[in-house]
Design a protein around this motif. Structure first.
Motif, PDB file in Angstrom:
ATOM      1  N   PHE A  21       5.403   5.975  -2.546  1.00  0.00           N
ATOM      2  CA  PHE A  21       6.715   5.805  -1.929  1.00  0.00           C
ATOM      3  C   PHE A  21       7.533   4.781  -2.719  1.00  0.00           C
ATOM      4  O   PHE A  21       6.994   3.764  -3.168  1.00  0.00           O
ATOM      5  N   LYS A  22       8.817   5.054  -2.872  1.00  0.00           N
ATOM      6  CA  LYS A  22       9.685   4.143  -3.609  1.00  0.00           C
ATOM      7  C   LYS A  22      10.272   3.089  -2.683  1.00  0.00           C
ATOM      8  O   LYS A  22      10.581   3.369  -1.518  1.00  0.00           O
ATOM      9  N   VAL A  80      10.686   2.974   8.569  1.00  0.00           N
ATOM     10  CA  VAL A  80      11.197   4.339   8.459  1.00  0.00           C
ATOM     11  C   VAL A  80      11.281   4.686   6.983  1.00  0.00           C
ATOM     12  O   VAL A  80      11.867   3.942   6.197  1.00  0.00           O
ATOM     13  N   ILE A  81      10.685   5.826   6.599  1.00  0.00           N
ATOM     14  CA  ILE A  81      10.665   6.251   5.200  1.00  0.00           C
ATOM     15  C   ILE A  81      11.245   7.653   5.080  1.00  0.00           C
ATOM     16  O   ILE A  81      10.841   8.559   5.820  1.00  0.00           O
ATOM     17  N   ARG A  82      12.175   7.831   4.148  1.00  0.00           N
ATOM     18  CA  ARG A  82      12.642   9.164   3.800  1.00  0.00           C
ATOM     19  C   ARG A  82      11.730   9.674   2.694  1.00  0.00           C
ATOM     20  O   ARG A  82      11.588   9.040   1.658  1.00  0.00           O
ATOM     21  N   ASN A  83      11.092  10.809   2.921  1.00  0.00           N
ATOM     22  CA  ASN A  83      10.025  11.274   2.029  1.00  0.00           C
ATOM     23  C   ASN A  83      10.599  11.988   0.797  1.00  0.00           C
ATOM     24  O   ASN A  83      10.774  13.206   0.790  1.00  0.00           O
ATOM     25  N   LYS A  84      10.841  11.229  -0.226  1.00  0.00           N
ATOM     26  CA  LYS A  84      11.320  11.767  -1.498  1.00  0.00           C
ATOM     27  C   LYS A  84      10.123  12.014  -2.415  1.00  0.00           C
ATOM     28  O   LYS A  84       9.359  11.096  -2.688  1.00  0.00           O
ATOM     29  N   LYS A  85       9.969  13.221  -2.912  1.00  0.00           N
ATOM     30  CA  LYS A  85       8.806  13.561  -3.736  1.00  0.00           C
ATOM     31  C   LYS A  85       9.218  13.791  -5.189  1.00  0.00           C
ATOM     32  O   LYS A  85      10.354  14.083  -5.486  1.00  0.00           O
ATOM     33  N   ASN A 110       0.821  -1.211   0.000  1.00  0.00           N
ATOM     34  CA  ASN A 110       0.000   0.000   0.000  1.00  0.00           C
ATOM     35  C   ASN A 110       0.856   1.263   0.000  1.00  0.00           C
ATOM     36  O   ASN A 110       0.504   2.269  -0.621  1.00  0.00           O
ATOM     37  N   LEU A 111       1.994   1.217   0.696  1.00  0.00           N
ATOM     38  CA  LEU A 111       2.914   2.359   0.682  1.00  0.00           C
ATOM     39  C   LEU A 111       3.424   2.625  -0.732  1.00  0.00           C
ATOM     40  O   LEU A 111       3.503   3.777  -1.177  1.00  0.00           O
TER      41      LEU A 111
END
Length: 208
Positions: free
Chosen positions: A184-185, A203-208, A178-179
């Motif tokens: 999210f990559k 833990v996710i680094r939010n890259k847009k 779902n992520l």
């Protein structure tokens, strides 16, 4: 709020008085160690906790942080407000995780703790988390999900109707998938096993 969201909201309002008791099995699997890790992973000053529930994490936050907590159940929020008393650095708001009222790129860190089993449309919820978290901000999650083990996963599918109909929680959500559906990559998602492959610290680094 759609009919399904309203239905689940009513279930959480109904069970708010006994919710901490219902959460005991999950508490046994996660332990205080992992809840402490949620706090340790925070970056920046502006923090959003999605789905604060009865406020089990709120007293762990340092007073130096600017904390906003949301939940779509007013009765759960009342329990949370009782716990925090007059802590001035914590603001609690009734809000749907699938449609947040915050501007884009508002928060340095977004936290969730056993929440996305209950969001009616988890992909929409994750899209909102991604939107309100700043570019290169951090998303930290302690979540339970469907096991990838064939027999256990199938069993979770079969019995999922029990918690879903009692208080609105799904035990068979495919959270990592779902992520990815939310944008999210895979390389930005770091998942650590907490209890078998059912509870994970993400833990996710939010890259847009």
């Amino acid at each position: 709020m759609n009919d399904n969201s309203e239905k689940i909201k009513k279930r959480y309002n109904r069970v708010s008085r006994v919710y901490d008791f219902l959460e005991k099995p999950m508490e046994m699997m996660t332990s205080d160690k992992w809840r402490d890790r949620l706090i340790e992973e925070i970056e920046g000053q502006k923090v959003l906790e999605v789905g604060v529930g009865t406020g089990k994490n709120l007293l762990n936050y340092p007073d130096t942080l600017d904390i906003t907590g949301i939940d779509f159940s007013e009765n759960m929020l009342e329990k949370a407000k009782e716990k925090i008393g007059h802590k001035e650095n914590i603001k609690l708001i009734e809000m749907d995780a699938q449609k947040m009222d915050f501007e884009d790129n508002t928060f340095d860190t977004v936290l969730t703790s056993c929440v996305f089993c209950s969001v009616p449309d988890p992909v929409e919820g994750f899209k909102e988390v991604r939107r309100v978290c700043k570019e290169d901000g951090k998303i930290v999650m302690l979540e339970h999900m469907r096991s990838n083990k064939k027999v256990i996963g199938k069993f979770m599918d079969i019995v999922n109707f029990i918690p879903l109909n009692i208080w609105g929680a799904n035990i068979n959500r495919k959270t990592i998938k779902n992520l990815k559906k939310a944008g999210f990559k895979e390389e930005d998602i770091k998942a650590e096993k907490v209890w078998s492959d059912i509870v994970k610290f993400i833990v996710i680094r939010n890259k847009k």
